[in-house]
Design a protein around this motif. Structure first.
Motif, short mmCIF file in Angstrom:
data_model
loop_
_atom_site.label_atom_id
_atom_site.label_comp_id
_atom_site.label_asym_id
_atom_site.label_seq_id
_atom_site.Cartn_x
_atom_site.Cartn_y
_atom_site.Cartn_z
N LYS A 55 30.23 -16.20 31.60
CA LYS A 55 29.61 -14.93 32.02
C LYS A 55 30.30 -14.35 33.26
O LYS A 55 30.31 -13.14 33.46
N GLN A 56 30.91 -15.22 34.10
CA GLN A 56 31.63 -14.72 35.27
C GLN A 56 32.83 -13.89 34.86
O GLN A 56 33.11 -12.85 35.45
N VAL A 57 33.54 -14.32 33.83
CA VAL A 57 34.70 -13.57 33.33
C VAL A 57 34.22 -12.20 32.82
O VAL A 57 34.80 -11.17 33.13
N GLU A 58 33.13 -12.21 32.07
CA GLU A 58 32.56 -10.97 31.55
C GLU A 58 32.08 -10.08 32.70
O GLU A 58 32.27 -8.86 32.69
N ALA A 59 31.45 -10.69 33.72
CA ALA A 59 30.94 -9.93 34.86
C ALA A 59 32.06 -9.22 35.61
O ALA A 59 31.90 -8.07 36.03
N LEU B 27 31.44 -5.54 35.86
CA LEU B 27 30.82 -5.27 37.15
C LEU B 27 31.79 -5.29 38.31
O LEU B 27 31.42 -4.96 39.44
N GLY B 28 33.02 -5.70 38.07
CA GLY B 28 34.01 -5.85 39.13
C GLY B 28 34.49 -4.51 39.69
O GLY B 28 34.09 -3.43 39.24
N ASP B 29 35.37 -4.60 40.67
CA ASP B 29 35.84 -3.43 41.40
C ASP B 29 36.51 -2.38 40.52
O ASP B 29 36.45 -1.20 40.80
N SER B 30 37.17 -2.79 39.44
CA SER B 30 37.87 -1.83 38.58
C SER B 30 37.03 -1.39 37.38
O SER B 30 37.52 -0.67 36.52
N SER B 31 35.76 -1.78 37.34
CA SER B 31 34.91 -1.51 36.18
C SER B 31 34.38 -0.09 36.09
O SER B 31 33.88 0.32 35.06
N LYS B 32 34.43 0.67 37.20
CA LYS B 32 33.84 2.01 37.27
C LYS B 32 32.31 1.97 37.15
O LYS B 32 31.67 2.95 36.78
N LEU B 33 31.71 0.81 37.45
CA LEU B 33 30.25 0.67 37.46
C LEU B 33 29.65 1.76 38.35
O LEU B 33 30.17 2.04 39.43
N THR B 34 28.57 2.39 37.87
CA THR B 34 27.89 3.38 38.69
C THR B 34 26.40 3.09 38.75
O THR B 34 25.82 2.51 37.82
N TYR B 35 25.82 3.46 39.88
CA TYR B 35 24.37 3.50 40.06
C TYR B 35 24.01 4.97 40.19
O TYR B 35 24.60 5.69 40.99
N ASP B 36 23.05 5.43 39.42
CA ASP B 36 22.49 6.76 39.60
C ASP B 36 21.07 6.52 40.10
O ASP B 36 20.22 6.02 39.37
N ILE B 37 20.84 6.81 41.37
CA ILE B 37 19.60 6.46 42.03
C ILE B 37 18.80 7.73 42.32
O ILE B 37 19.35 8.72 42.81
N ILE C 189 21.97 2.16 35.79
CA ILE C 189 23.21 1.42 36.00
C ILE C 189 24.07 1.61 34.76
O ILE C 189 23.63 1.34 33.65
N THR C 190 25.30 2.09 34.96
CA THR C 190 26.22 2.31 33.85
C THR C 190 27.46 1.45 34.08
O THR C 190 28.08 1.51 35.14
N THR C 191 27.78 0.63 33.08
CA THR C 191 28.97 -0.23 33.11
C THR C 191 29.74 0.02 31.81
O THR C 191 29.22 0.66 30.89
N PRO C 192 30.97 -0.52 31.72
CA PRO C 192 31.70 -0.40 30.45
C PRO C 192 30.93 -1.04 29.28
O PRO C 192 31.19 -0.72 28.13
N GLY C 193 29.96 -1.90 29.58
CA GLY C 193 29.18 -2.56 28.53
C GLY C 193 27.92 -1.81 28.13
O GLY C 193 27.22 -2.22 27.21
N GLY C 194 27.60 -0.72 28.82
CA GLY C 194 26.42 0.04 28.46
C GLY C 194 25.62 0.49 29.68
O GLY C 194 26.08 0.39 30.82
N GLU C 195 24.41 0.96 29.41
CA GLU C 195 23.52 1.47 30.46
C GLU C 195 22.23 0.67 30.50
O GLU C 195 21.78 0.13 29.48
N ARG C 196 21.64 0.66 31.69
CA ARG C 196 20.33 0.05 31.87
C ARG C 196 19.57 0.87 32.89
O ARG C 196 20.14 1.27 33.91
N VAL C 197 18.30 1.12 32.63
CA VAL C 197 17.47 1.89 33.54
C VAL C 197 16.35 0.99 34.04
O VAL C 197 15.68 0.32 33.25
#
Length: 137
Positions: free
Chosen positions: A29-33, A37-47, A58-66
């Motif tokens: 799961k760390q490799v997946e994370a 979720l890593g620095d180059s993932s473009k992860l965003t928080y819309d708060i 939360i939007t990641t290359p793997g999908g969204e979660r609210v």
């Protein structure tokens, strides 16, 4: 609290791998994370918040979660690697504090905003910390 409102994109992290180990994220799961979720993932928080009621998208290359929550009220959620946890958010001055407790681990995540930078300091129950910085977009 209004300073948290907006969309934030990950910029950089310090000690993310060690922190993941400290909270019990499995090796696979760390490799997946790192990918999602890593620095180059473009992860965003819309708060957004209205009084004590908050929404984190939360939007990641793997999908969204609210996540929707009210300050001071514990709720059931999952870590981003899928483990069930109980979480509660509180405010201390200008710091948004999240405490998560799961099977065999706990973490405290403190978020602050300075200008266009959101800083999140995550501290595992054993004291290992990770600092993540996000820029407002």
């Amino acid at each position: 609290m209004a300073q948290f409102n907006g969309k934030w994109e990950i910029e950089c992290s310090e000690n993310f791998g060690e922190y993941m180990k400290a909270i019990g994220v499995s090796d696979d799961k760390q490799v997946e994370a790192e990918k999602f979720l890593g620095d180059s993932s473009k992860l965003t928080y819309d708060i957004s918040n209205s009084g004590n009621d908050w929404v984190f998208k939360i939007t990641t290359p793997g999908g969204e979660r609210v996540s929707k929550f009210s300050l001071g009220s514990e709720f059931d959620t999952n870590t981003l690697d899928g483990r069930p946890v109980k979480a509660v958010f509180t405010m201390d001055g200008d710091t948004l504090i999240e405490k998560q407790t799961g099977s065999g681990f706990e973490t405290t995540n403190k978020r602050t905003v300075s200008g266009n930078t959101l800083t999140m300091v995550m501290t595992a129950g054993n004291g290992v910390t990770c600092t993540r910085k996000y820029k407002k977009i």
